[in-house]
Scaffold this motif. Sequence first.
Motif, PDB file in Angstrom:
ATOM      1  N   TYR A 293     -31.074 -67.600 -45.286  1.00  0.00           N
ATOM      2  CA  TYR A 293     -32.112 -66.984 -44.483  1.00  0.00           C
ATOM      3  C   TYR A 293     -33.308 -67.918 -44.517  1.00  0.00           C
ATOM      4  N   GLY A 294     -33.994 -68.096 -43.403  1.00  0.00           N
ATOM      5  CA  GLY A 294     -35.098 -69.040 -43.406  1.00  0.00           C
ATOM      6  C   GLY A 294     -36.194 -68.694 -42.433  1.00  0.00           C
ATOM      7  N   ASP A 295     -37.356 -69.267 -42.682  1.00  0.00           N
ATOM      8  CA  ASP A 295     -38.494 -69.103 -41.785  1.00  0.00           C
ATOM      9  C   ASP A 295     -39.396 -70.318 -41.947  1.00  0.00           C
ATOM     10  N   SER A 296     -40.480 -70.358 -41.185  1.00  0.00           N
ATOM     11  CA  SER A 296     -41.279 -71.578 -41.148  1.00  0.00           C
ATOM     12  C   SER A 296     -42.722 -71.275 -40.799  1.00  0.00           C
ATOM     13  N   ALA A 297     -43.569 -72.292 -40.967  1.00  0.00           N
ATOM     14  CA  ALA A 297     -44.973 -72.214 -40.587  1.00  0.00           C
ATOM     15  C   ALA A 297     -45.406 -73.572 -40.059  1.00  0.00           C
ATOM     16  N   VAL A 298     -45.892 -73.594 -38.812  1.00  0.00           N
ATOM     17  CA  VAL A 298     -46.490 -74.806 -38.252  1.00  0.00           C
ATOM     18  C   VAL A 298     -47.938 -74.836 -38.720  1.00  0.00           C
ATOM     19  N   LEU A 299     -48.336 -75.955 -39.337  1.00  0.00           N
ATOM     20  CA  LEU A 299     -49.626 -76.028 -40.017  1.00  0.00           C
ATOM     21  C   LEU A 299     -50.574 -77.003 -39.328  1.00  0.00           C
ATOM     22  N   SER A 300     -51.841 -76.605 -39.236  1.00  0.00           N
ATOM     23  CA  SER A 300     -52.868 -77.498 -38.703  1.00  0.00           C
ATOM     24  C   SER A 300     -53.241 -78.563 -39.718  1.00  0.00           C
ATOM     25  N   ALA A 301     -53.001 -78.293 -40.986  1.00  0.00           N
ATOM     26  CA  ALA A 301     -53.245 -79.243 -42.074  1.00  0.00           C
ATOM     27  C   ALA A 301     -52.404 -78.804 -43.259  1.00  0.00           C
ATOM     28  N   LEU A 302     -52.187 -79.720 -44.181  1.00  0.00           N
ATOM     29  CA  LEU A 302     -51.424 -79.398 -45.386  1.00  0.00           C
ATOM     30  C   LEU A 302     -52.386 -79.305 -46.567  1.00  0.00           C
ATOM     31  N   ASP A 303     -52.682 -78.076 -46.974  1.00  0.00           N
ATOM     32  CA  ASP A 303     -53.497 -77.848 -48.161  1.00  0.00           C
ATOM     33  C   ASP A 303     -52.578 -77.978 -49.375  1.00  0.00           C
ATOM     34  N   VAL A 304     -52.747 -79.043 -50.134  1.00  0.00           N
ATOM     35  CA  VAL A 304     -51.822 -79.347 -51.224  1.00  0.00           C
ATOM     36  C   VAL A 304     -51.870 -78.291 -52.318  1.00  0.00           C
ATOM     37  N   GLU A 305     -53.032 -77.687 -52.544  1.00  0.00           N
ATOM     38  CA  GLU A 305     -53.116 -76.661 -53.577  1.00  0.00           C
ATOM     39  C   GLU A 305     -52.294 -75.438 -53.198  1.00  0.00           C
ATOM     40  N   ARG A 306     -52.451 -74.983 -51.967  1.00  0.00           N
ATOM     41  CA  ARG A 306     -51.671 -73.820 -51.517  1.00  0.00           C
ATOM     42  C   ARG A 306     -50.180 -74.158 -51.471  1.00  0.00           C
ATOM     43  N   ALA A 307     -49.856 -75.338 -50.927  1.00  0.00           N
ATOM     44  CA  ALA A 307     -48.450 -75.738 -50.854  1.00  0.00           C
ATOM     45  C   ALA A 307     -47.865 -75.931 -52.244  1.00  0.00           C
ATOM     46  N   GLY A 308     -48.684 -76.402 -53.177  1.00  0.00           N
ATOM     47  CA  GLY A 308     -48.205 -76.549 -54.546  1.00  0.00           C
ATOM     48  C   GLY A 308     -47.879 -75.220 -55.179  1.00  0.00           C
ATOM     49  N   GLU A 309     -48.699 -74.209 -54.891  1.00  0.00           N
ATOM     50  CA  GLU A 309     -48.381 -72.872 -55.400  1.00  0.00           C
ATOM     51  C   GLU A 309     -47.106 -72.342 -54.763  1.00  0.00           C
ATOM     52  N   LEU A 310     -46.911 -72.657 -53.485  1.00  0.00           N
ATOM     53  CA  LEU A 310     -45.661 -72.262 -52.818  1.00  0.00           C
ATOM     54  C   LEU A 310     -44.471 -72.882 -53.538  1.00  0.00           C
TER      55      LEU A 310
END
Length: 434
Positions: A293-310
């Motif tokens: 099962y999968g999903d996605s998010a198109v991002l205006s920028a990559l916030d490394v802190e938020r992505a790191g928590e992900l």
Amino acid sequence: MNTSTHDEVTSFQTGFALRPDHVVPVRSSEDVVAAVRHAADARLPVSVLATGHGLPGAVEGGVLVSTRHMDRVTVDARARTARVQAGVRWRDVVAAAVPHGLAPLNGSAPGVGAVSYTLGGGLGILAREFGYAADHVRSLDVVTGDGELRHVTEGSELYWGLLGGGHHLGVVTELEIGLVPVRTLYGGSLAFDGREVAPRALLRAYEEWTRTVPSTLTSSFAAVPYPDLPALPPQLRGRYVVSVRVAYTGTGGDRLLAPLREFGPVLADTLREMPYADSHTIHSDPDVPHSYYGDSAVLSALDVERAGELLERTGPDVGDGGPPARAHASVGQVVVQINHLGGALARPAPNSVPYREGRFLARLLAMGGRQQARALLDPALRLLAPDTLGRSVNFAFGAGDRTEGLHDPDTRKRLAGLESRYDPASLFRRSVSA
């Protein structure tokens, strides 16, 4: 269900049941016309299955049109085009194009259906240099809800709506696509052990590195917890692998990748010059059918802190006594991939592919059941909400019941108008599967 019918409803995605009232194997556009007219007369919904990689969910009742027998590819080397029928897989298009020094704008997995992939936009391994696969379509043949076979070219409203709008306007039976003059590329994967290097730190280094690379380089960051299975290579078995995948058509590839090679001890380095026929080895996507099962998010920028928590919420310690956000033991393996966008992907085109201003695409894939996967993936993706523009049609695996965010409001309104005109009986509300 007899054996032949069972074969027609067997798909790459094994997690969703396919139980239509009628299965119609088609071998021509005329067969599709007959199937759609029958469904319209009987007021039955229509679903379409090619290979089943992008299956949006279960199919209950109605008519299932199986296009896997429509598998013809023809290449016009002089015009740099290919005609591709509805059931063709990308491996077949690559095989037909490479003897002519040409390449299609295919994705990473050779077994994916070329037509449905392209209708969803098509984010391929050369995307930053050449744009979306949908941007290179010359024409389409489509059977609309009134049972008419239409030849569609650039400038028509159907052309705009079909390319990027998903699969709710009819059954596309054939595409004519442009090919690009690529014989070889520099590509492969640079992999690290996610327990020896900090995934968040590598992601930060990757984000900074993407600011320096040319548009002729397309890449992605991936975090994959591999199970401890004998079938896997020893260097991957039971490891949490974080990697950067690269496809580059320019020169000096080793020089461009040097900053990432210096990041830490390398687990595997497959970067090399290769013929385009070997481009599927860059990602080495699994070719064994399975449930996901999968999903996605198109991002205006990559916030490394938020992505790191992900990354932490979806990492290898799921269900192993980690933080509460990870305590979903029944989900199993979760794969995170973050694609670098921009370049030619940002150029306007006469189709409905949305969010061209996006800078990155975050993709999450959970192995296992839908309900448990959503319990993990939905809150994980919410971490990225401040920078999220929307979702990708191509990467809503099993999320076909959720249409919000797949298009911006203006595009969604225009697509709804086309659906009312070309599918007034709402035959095609269930998506086509790649």
